[in-house]
Design a protein around this motif. Structure first.
Motif, PDB file in Angstrom:
ATOM      1  N   UNK A  27      56.074 -18.646  33.021  1.00 31.27           N
ATOM      2  CA  UNK A  27      55.547 -19.060  34.316  1.00 31.27           C
ATOM      3  C   UNK A  27      56.521 -20.001  34.980  1.00 31.27           C
ATOM      4  N   UNK A  28      56.043 -21.226  35.298  1.00 33.18           N
ATOM      5  CA  UNK A  28      56.914 -22.243  35.881  1.00 33.18           C
ATOM      6  C   UNK A  28      57.342 -23.289  34.863  1.00 33.18           C
ATOM      7  N   UNK A  29      57.155 -23.013  33.578  1.00 40.40           N
ATOM      8  CA  UNK A  29      57.513 -23.967  32.523  1.00 40.40           C
ATOM      9  C   UNK A  29      58.885 -23.622  31.963  1.00 40.40           C
ATOM     10  N   UNK A  30      59.766 -24.601  31.905  1.00 33.75           N
ATOM     11  CA  UNK A  30      61.066 -24.436  31.259  1.00 33.75           C
ATOM     12  C   UNK A  30      60.910 -24.725  29.776  1.00 33.75           C
ATOM     13  N   UNK A  31      61.466 -23.842  28.960  1.00 31.66           N
ATOM     14  CA  UNK A  31      61.287 -23.949  27.519  1.00 31.66           C
ATOM     15  C   UNK A  31      62.634 -23.942  26.822  1.00 31.66           C
ATOM     16  N   UNK A  52      42.752 -18.920  18.317  1.00 35.21           N
ATOM     17  CA  UNK A  52      43.941 -18.057  18.354  1.00 35.21           C
ATOM     18  C   UNK A  52      44.058 -17.337  19.690  1.00 35.21           C
ATOM     19  N   UNK A  53      45.302 -17.107  20.116  1.00 36.27           N
ATOM     20  CA  UNK A  53      45.579 -16.445  21.389  1.00 36.27           C
ATOM     21  C   UNK A  53      46.079 -15.033  21.079  1.00 36.27           C
ATOM     22  N   UNK A  54      45.294 -14.004  21.400  1.00 40.96           N
ATOM     23  CA  UNK A  54      45.771 -12.632  21.146  1.00 40.96           C
ATOM     24  C   UNK A  54      46.872 -12.254  22.134  1.00 40.96           C
ATOM     25  N   UNK A  55      48.020 -11.866  21.615  1.00 38.38           N
ATOM     26  CA  UNK A  55      49.162 -11.483  22.461  1.00 38.38           C
ATOM     27  C   UNK A  55      49.801 -10.215  21.884  1.00 38.38           C
ATOM     28  N   UNK A  56      50.672  -9.628  22.675  1.00 37.51           N
ATOM     29  CA  UNK A  56      51.537  -8.536  22.229  1.00 37.51           C
ATOM     30  C   UNK A  56      52.929  -8.819  22.770  1.00 37.51           C
ATOM     31  N   UNK A  57      53.798  -9.344  21.903  1.00 40.83           N
ATOM     32  CA  UNK A  57      55.149  -9.716  22.345  1.00 40.83           C
ATOM     33  C   UNK A  57      55.952  -8.489  22.760  1.00 40.83           C
ATOM     34  N   UNK A  58      55.688  -7.351  22.143  1.00 42.03           N
ATOM     35  CA  UNK A  58      56.431  -6.139  22.459  1.00 42.03           C
ATOM     36  C   UNK A  58      56.097  -5.626  23.854  1.00 42.03           C
ATOM     37  N   UNK A  59      54.805  -5.681  24.240  1.00 49.10           N
ATOM     38  CA  UNK A  59      54.356  -5.136  25.530  1.00 49.10           C
ATOM     39  C   UNK A  59      54.096  -6.211  26.576  1.00 49.10           C
ATOM     40  N   UNK A  60      54.231  -7.482  26.210  1.00 43.18           N
ATOM     41  CA  UNK A  60      54.056  -8.554  27.191  1.00 43.18           C
ATOM     42  C   UNK A  60      52.614  -8.875  27.530  1.00 43.18           C
ATOM     43  N   UNK A  61      51.674  -8.502  26.676  1.00 45.34           N
ATOM     44  CA  UNK A  61      50.260  -8.775  26.949  1.00 45.34           C
ATOM     45  C   UNK A  61      49.886 -10.169  26.427  1.00 45.34           C
ATOM     46  N   UNK A  62      48.952 -10.817  27.126  1.00 41.06           N
ATOM     47  CA  UNK A  62      48.459 -12.124  26.710  1.00 41.06           C
ATOM     48  C   UNK A  62      49.351 -13.277  27.094  1.00 41.06           C
ATOM     49  N   UNK A 122      50.443 -19.094  28.422  1.00 40.14           N
ATOM     50  CA  UNK A 122      50.888 -20.092  29.395  1.00 40.14           C
ATOM     51  C   UNK A 122      49.893 -21.240  29.496  1.00 40.14           C
ATOM     52  N   UNK A 123      48.606 -20.933  29.541  1.00 40.79           N
ATOM     53  CA  UNK A 123      47.601 -21.984  29.631  1.00 40.79           C
ATOM     54  C   UNK A 123      47.620 -22.890  28.398  1.00 40.79           C
TER      55      UNK A 123
END
Length: 526
Positions: free
Chosen positions: A48-52, A141-151, A156-157
């Motif tokens: 998002x707008x966060x620098x990491x 836990x935050x469900x995500x999919x790093x391969x497909x960009x889901x979650x 971000x929140x």
């Protein structure tokens, strides 16, 4: 300031895939085989707008002995201590494993913020794994999919809630860009040990096993108030021996590090240096236009070091004449012998690589070089160098303007390049020389007419007395041409009289022409 996040978890849960997703490009090697990542890898990214500031780590193994896995675990724990927060990644399809529970206890004792990510949650089969993750006691836990960009929105929140309050303004960026130094060589030559000795900490995994390093790992460092970026690379073997997919990816990563480096340190085992693979790596560095420093590691194992060093210097000049004069540093990363000579040689090579020569000095040198050794005559006509200029640095690139530039022999180009190195004190620097010909504005006219200059036709007058006289003369000539009838062509009369010459000879009886075919006489029987 940017939030520093360490991406941790057991092997093959998708940490490097998440690292590449947050970084916005494929920096880390990704494969289905577990245990691909071994060293810590740093990178920058945005959510998002966060620098990491991101740290990719090796898979967590519950071992504490002297094995390779135990050293990888120590590197992971150092990353957790260094980061502001951790992204703990689990495989939602497999659910919570005993290794996940052990690592959760380790993170809990660190007293640092943790974001629990249930990766590979793109299917319904992962729902049970997400529910099991509540039992780790690290929050929702935050469900995500790093391969497909889901979650990514939910992630971000969660990261935004961990954003630390900035008490001070961000520091101004350094005016000087850090010098990028790639450390390359064959496997098990001592590259990672050299990096650890230079920075003064066990940053890279080392050991007697060959091929421990797989990624090109950058390390930011400061030497003598100068920003340095060291890039440790995987060992490069012969192309014919590279068969596995993983090693091919590592080799590609090492070659990319050479391409983006400014100075390359070629680390060789001092007990058997300048093998075929070492020469091929050095030739690649020269073709990429990078400055090169030879490093003879494990120097404490060499007998009679003084005579050996002189022998190696002569051998480098003989085997790699295109890099003649590159510095050769003998050291031992294990004992620290000769380490103080390495960085001054690197800085000197970087300074020479960035050299800019004044055009006036360059043309004065060109005049003396041509007088000392004139260009050869090609096809009976001599090539005449006229003017020279430097178009860019890093590496130094020169343009020579000369007549018949396309016919300048290669050996004369090498003479000019070697003379530039000698005259302007640029030992071992890759030099680019381009020869061009001056364009003649009348060359096209010469080709068409065959003469040097073409004379333009005078413009015809359209008004005045001259134009009136010309029009009257043209009209009169036209009337005369139309009124005068064409003379009819008369038929030729046949010649009457006795024939003469050859015609008369052929009319004589018994005379035949020379080219007439005569019947062959029959052969008499024997």
């Amino acid at each position: 300031m940017a939030l520093k996040l360490a991406i941790v978890g057991r092997p093959n849960v998708g940490k490097s895939t998440l690292f590449n997703r947050l970084a916005g490009r494929k920096l880390a090697i990704v494969d289905d085989q577990p245990g691909v990542t071994r060293d810590r890898r740093f990178g920058t990214g945005r959510l998002g707008d966060l620098d990491l500031e991101l740290i990719d780590t090796a898979g967590f193994e519950d071992v504490t002995d002297e094995s390779l896995e135990a050293r990888m675990r120590a590197q992971t724990e150092l990353a957790v201590d260094e980061a502001d927060a951790s992204l703990f990644v689990i495989d939602a399809r497999e659910g919570v494993t005993p290794a996940d529970e052990i690592f959760a206890d380790v993170l809990r004792r660190k007293n640092k913020p943790v974001v629990l990510c249930a990766n590979k949650s793109e299917s319904k089969a992962s729902e049970s794994g997400v529910l099991e993750a509540f039992g780790l006691g690290l929050g929702e836990p935050i469900p995500i999919s790093a391969e497909h960009g889901e979650g990514m929105a939910d992630l971000y929140q969660a990261v935004l809630a961990l954003k630390l309050d900035e008490d001070e303004d961000e520091d101004a960026e350094e005016a000087d860009k850090p010098i990028s130094i790639a450390i390359v060589g064959r496997p098990n030559a001592g590259k990672s040990t050299l990096v650890n000795r230079l920075i003064g900490e066990d940053r890279m995994l080392t050991g007697p096993e060959a091929g421990i390093t797989r990624d090109a790992i950058p390390v930011d460092w400061t030497w003598d108030d100068r920003a340095i970026r060291l890039v440790d690379t995987a060992g490069l073997r012969r192309k014919a021996r590279v068969q596995e997919k993983l090693e091919k990816l590592s080799t590609h990563d090492s070659i990319r590090a050479i391409t983006f480096a400014e100075v390359v340190i070629l680390v060789m085992d001092a007990t058997h240096p300048f093998e075929i693979q070492d020469l091929q790596i050095a030739d690649l560095v020269e073709r990429e236009g990078r400055s090169l420093v030879y490093c003879l590691a494990k120097w404490d194992l060499v007998e009679d070091p003084h005579s050996k060093l002189q022998e190696f210097v002569e051998e480098a000049a003989r085997l790699l004449p295109q890099l003649k004069g590159s510095p050769v540093v003998a050291l031992s990363a294990e004992t620290g012998y000769g380490l103080s000579k390495l960085m001054p040689a690197v800085i000197k090579a970087h300074t020479d690589w960035s050299t800019k020569v004044k055009t006036r000095d360059l043309n004065d040198w060109l005049k003396m070089a041509v007088e000392r050794h004139p260009p050869p005559a090609v096809g009976g006509r001599r090539v005449k160098p006229k003017y020279m200029a430097q178009t860019k640095a890093r590496p130094p690139t020169f343009v020579l303007f000369a007549s018949r530039a396309d016919q300048l022999p290669d050996h004369y180009r090498r003479y000019l390049v070697n003379s530039i190195r000698e005259s302007f004190d640029l030992p071992g620097v890759p030099i680019r020389l381009t020869v061009r010909s001056n364009k003649n504005p009348f060359a096209e006219g010469e080709e068409k007419s065959g003469s040097g200059l073409t004379r333009a036709k005078p413009a015809e007058a359209k008004t005045g007395l001259v134009a009136k006289v010309r029009r009257a003369a043209a009209a009169k000539a036209k009337e005369g041409a139309e009124g005068r009838p064409k003379a009819a062509s008369r038929p030729k009369k046949p010649k009457v009289g006795n024939p003469r010459g050859r015609a008369a000879k052929l009319l004589r009886p018994g005379t035949k022409p020379k080219r007439a075919s005569r019947p062959s006489s029959p052969k008499r029987p024997r």
